[in-house]
Write a protein that holds these residues in place. Structure first.
Motif, PDB file in Angstrom:
ATOM      1  N   UNK A 164       0.811  -1.216   0.000  1.00  0.00           N
ATOM      2  CA  UNK A 164       0.000   0.000   0.000  1.00  0.00           C
ATOM      3  C   UNK A 164       0.842   1.263   0.000  1.00  0.00           C
ATOM      4  N   UNK A 165       2.141   1.111  -0.094  1.00  0.00           N
ATOM      5  CA  UNK A 165       2.998   2.302  -0.154  1.00  0.00           C
ATOM      6  C   UNK A 165       3.010   2.861  -1.572  1.00  0.00           C
ATOM      7  N   UNK A 166       3.410   4.080  -1.711  1.00  0.00           N
ATOM      8  CA  UNK A 166       3.496   4.700  -3.035  1.00  0.00           C
ATOM      9  C   UNK A 166       4.492   3.915  -3.900  1.00  0.00           C
ATOM     10  N   UNK A 167       4.210   3.721  -5.180  1.00  0.00           N
ATOM     11  CA  UNK A 167       3.068   4.256  -5.934  1.00  0.00           C
ATOM     12  C   UNK A 167       1.834   3.341  -5.916  1.00  0.00           C
ATOM     13  N   UNK A 168       1.857   2.274  -5.063  1.00  0.00           N
ATOM     14  CA  UNK A 168       0.757   1.305  -5.075  1.00  0.00           C
ATOM     15  C   UNK A 168      -0.408   1.751  -4.196  1.00  0.00           C
ATOM     16  N   UNK A 169      -0.715   3.031  -4.197  1.00  0.00           N
ATOM     17  CA  UNK A 169      -1.817   3.541  -3.395  1.00  0.00           C
ATOM     18  C   UNK A 169      -2.780   4.400  -4.214  1.00  0.00           C
ATOM     19  N   UNK A 170      -2.564   4.463  -5.538  1.00  0.00           N
ATOM     20  CA  UNK A 170      -3.467   5.253  -6.372  1.00  0.00           C
ATOM     21  C   UNK A 170      -3.382   4.762  -7.822  1.00  0.00           C
ATOM     22  N   UNK A 171      -4.533   4.780  -8.512  1.00  0.00           N
ATOM     23  CA  UNK A 171      -4.575   4.478  -9.944  1.00  0.00           C
ATOM     24  C   UNK A 171      -5.818   5.142 -10.522  1.00  0.00           C
ATOM     25  N   UNK A 172      -5.990   5.007 -11.836  1.00  0.00           N
ATOM     26  CA  UNK A 172      -7.050   5.738 -12.502  1.00  0.00           C
ATOM     27  C   UNK A 172      -7.885   4.789 -13.357  1.00  0.00           C
ATOM     28  N   UNK A 173      -9.209   4.811 -13.147  1.00  0.00           N
ATOM     29  CA  UNK A 173     -10.111   3.923 -13.879  1.00  0.00           C
ATOM     30  C   UNK A 173     -10.111   4.223 -15.366  1.00  0.00           C
ATOM     31  N   UNK A 174     -10.047   5.505 -15.748  1.00  0.00           N
ATOM     32  CA  UNK A 174     -10.145   5.888 -17.148  1.00  0.00           C
ATOM     33  C   UNK A 174      -8.794   5.909 -17.847  1.00  0.00           C
TER      34      UNK A 174
END
Length: 724
Positions: free
Chosen positions: A398-408
């Protein structure tokens, strides 16, 4: 029909068309077959022993099937049952049970999580069985081994006792040896680069018809439609042996071994409703990472032994054992913003070090007469032992960068190796025993009235453990009675009413860091179901079933309490009422038609939360339809055209309602052509799935997956031998 409606209410005009077509084809099946009956077709009633197990009209329920503990044609059983045969499954080029589920109206996919793939029927969870024994999914990705699929709606309290959830049961029968020797060689590929090879060999034995050995082997190189995903592989083999008259015993034995390592569908979860409609998503550009994969490694052993005792009495003993290990390395996108597509992102490992199901079952059945009443009786007992052992560690990233992504606009990340934490649920073990004894009696009063009555006594024991010892233990038991009354005013027309009060397992909160009460055990639940309907077999052409139902199910759901944080709760009940129609027809002009629809009203009626009472159950479509048509071209008799259309209406995303995932229609178009080359029979098949490239989200409670795009599949099968 190209794009899913983005708004939360209803369907657009294009999405309605396949649904209207489905309803029209269903009515054609009713009216055309009715006309055939009025035209003077024979009205003779086939005896149960004259019916074949694999028939379009006149399917016979036998040992190992769903729906009844008494051998009977499906038209006699006072519940709605739909069967799909081996020939249809082959022509549809199914690769997994998920493909098979599209044949049934009112059935929606299950979760993509390991061990959670059981689908929903009539809005409720429905367990899946293999030859009548509960299955955890060892061979669900290997439809090449399956010879028939059976759906029974409503709780089957007598046959399965605790192992019902109210919506119904889905049972798969294995392929069996055939009467002629042959070797089928099949090569198959699709436009994404996936390719598959199947060998199916059959060697008949001298003696009783059906005795023999059948062996099936499968190799598949798996390439997903999602761009830059993990390249997988599947290798599987199955052996089926049937031998009669060894000490008067008929033995049917099968063994399957499976190893599959392939991508899994990326999941999008929600703890709150999106603030705006989600945009259409191109399924090729997904949030799945190139290193994500789901690995299954397991086997299944099954055996059935039957022997005539005396008169009409006989005994059937069944054994089933399956074991698998599962490793799921995956990521989940949580609460993506409907405008920007940005959302929280979490990756990790999950699975089972061992997941086993072992079943013993013994049935004694026969018939006798008392005071002019014919009794068809089954007495039996069964036990399922289930053992689940989790791996020694679950890694969370869950650390960066595995804490955000984009559906579109998804991002690609390298494979992580340094976990931010390990799950608290390492080395958990769950052992369960489901024991039941049952009796069922079909009482025939003359030629018109039947009374089916039965009772099941079930007991469920469960122990949850970790390295420190027992964490939780439960022991529950209860009776599950059911009654059915049917009236036949004339041959092939039957009216029926059925009531069941079944006991069901209370279950447990899912094991995982996102559940604050992970692993909590719950006591037994009671399911109540009433159904009334009519069955009509018309001119030996169509089997029609129309019913209304009212079912109550204790409420169990995951309640969001924060971002990617849930509490699993059981409180109050859901109520499911509706109308169901199914038809199975074989017309003399070359058309085979299986059609049906379900109109459902799934309500949360007593949740303990006044803000939820009266709202719709999330993830349950209120209208659904399925049509499969196969037409033999008159001027080219070896050419068959096929079409399979499914429709599911919009459904609330969350229990709070307020936002709907739009409805969708998906059409598969194809055909097959048989043409010999010398002494070799060759069959060419083509299938275009999602032919109109519909963009849609497939819901499951508070999560969705993105539907697959248009895919072209080609195959050819060469048969060596198999001619008289």
């Amino acid at each position: 029909m190209k794009h899913l409606r983005e708004g939360p209410n209803g369907l657009n005009g294009n999405a309605r068309r396949p649904y209207l077509a489905a309803a029209l084809l269903a009515m054609i099946g009713w009216t055309a077959s009715s006309h055939a009956d009025e035209a003077g077709s024979p009205d003779t009633k086939a005896k149960p022993e004259d019916l074949k197990e694999i028939r379009i009209v006149g399917y016979k329920i036998t040992r190992g099937s769903v729906g009844s503990l008494v051998d009977a044609p499906v038209e006699d059983i006072p519940r709605n049952i739909v069967a799909v045969t081996e020939e249809t499954l082959t022509n549809q080029m199914v690769g997994s049970t998920l493909d098979i589920l599209r044949d049934f109206p009112g059935v929606q996919r299950g979760s993509d999580s390991p061990g959670g793939e059981h689908p929903r029927v009539r809005g409720m969870l429905a367990f899946q069985f293999l030859e009548g024994s509960y299955s955890g999914g060892v061979i669900w990705d290997n439809a090449e081994f399956i010879g028939a699929a059976e759906l029974m709606t409503g709780p089957n309290s007598i046959q399965y006792g605790f192992l019902v959830q109210g919506g119904g049961a889905i049972n798969y029968l294995m392929k069996r040896p055939a009467s002629m020797g042959y070797l089928d060689v099949t090569a198959q590929a699709n436009n994404w680069g996936d390719n598959k090879y199947v060998l199916d060999g059959n060697v008949p034995f001298k003696g009783a018809e059906g005795d023999g050995l059948r062996v099936i082997g499968v190799h598949e190189s798996i390439t997903e439609f999602r761009r830059d995903t993990f390249h997988g592989e599947r290798n599987a083999a199955s052996l089926m042996l049937t031998k009669s008259d060894i000490l008067g015993i008929k033995s049917e034995i099968d063994y399957q071994i499976v190893r599959r390592d392939a991508p899994a569908s990326p999941t999008i979860t929600f703890s709150a409703n999106p603030v705006a409609p989600l945009r259409s998503v191109d399924p090729r550009y997904s949030t799945e990472q190139p290193w994500e994969h789901l690995q299954r490694d397991g086997y299944h052993v099954g055996a059935k032994f039957s022997r005539n005792l005396f008169g009409s009495w006989r005994a059937v003993a069944t054994y089933g054992y399956e074991s698998e290990s599962v490793l799921n390395k995956s990521c989940t996108l949580n609460d993506p913003n409907a405008i920007t597509g940005e959302g929280a992102y979490a990756c990790g490992t999950f699975g089972f070090a061992a997941y086993t199901n072992r079943t013993y079952r013994l049935d004694v059945l026969g018939s006798f007469d008392t005071f002019g009443i014919r009794h068809d009786v089954t007495l039996g007992a069964s036990q399922l032992k289930q053992h689940i052992r989790l791996p020694t560690s679950f890694d969370n990233f869950a650390n960066a960068p595995y804490n955000a992504d984009n559906l579109y606009s998804p991002r690609t990340y390298p494979e992580p190796f340094t976990p931010t934490s390990q799950s608290l649920f390492n080395q958990y073990r769950l052992s369960q025993w489901w024991t039941q004894e049952y009796v069922q009696d079909r009482m025939r009063f003359g030629d018109h009235w039947d009374l089916w009555a039965g009772v099941n006594e079930g007991d469920n024991q469960a122990k949850l453990m970790d390295v420190t010892g027992i964490l939780n233990a439960t022991d529950a038991n209860g009776l599950s009675p059911s009654f059915s009354l049917s009236y036949t005013p004339k041959d092939k027309l039957r009216f029926y009413v059925t009531y069941a009060d079944a006991i069901s397992p209370g279950g447990s909160a899912p094991i995982g860091p996102q559940y604050v009460n992970s692993g909590e055990r719950f006591g037994p639940l009671r399911l109540k179901s009433a159904e009334g309907g009519v069955k009509w077999q018309v001119a030996n052409i169509s089997q029609l079933n129309l019913n209304i139902f009212d079912e109550e199910q204790p409420l169990a759901y995951a309640k969001p309490i924060g971002p990617n944080l849930f509490i699993y709760t059981q409180k109050g009940k859901n109520r499911f009422t509706g109308v169901e129609f199914t038809s199975t027809s074989l017309f003399p002009f070359g058309l085979t038609l299986n059609a049906g629809f379900t109109l459902l009203r799934p309500l949360q009626v007593d949740t303990g939360d006044v803000t939820l009472n009266g709202k719709y159950v999330p993830g349950a479509s209120r209208q659904s339809a399925a049509v499969y048509a196969e037409y033999r071209v008159a001027n080219v008799p070896d050419l068959h055209l096929t079409a399979n259309v499914t429709y599911n209406s919009s459904t609330p995303l969350l229990a709070t309602n307020g936002y709907d995932i739009g409805g969708y229609s998906v059409a598969d178009l194809g055909g097959f052509y048989k043409h010999p080359i010398g002494d070799i029979d060759v069959t060419y098949r083509m299938l275009l799935t999602n032919a109109f490239d519909t963009r849609y989200f497939s819901p499951y409670y508070s999560s969705v997956t993105v539907g697959a795009p248009r895919t072209l599949v080609l195959s050819f099968t060469a048969r060596f031998g198999g001619r008289n």
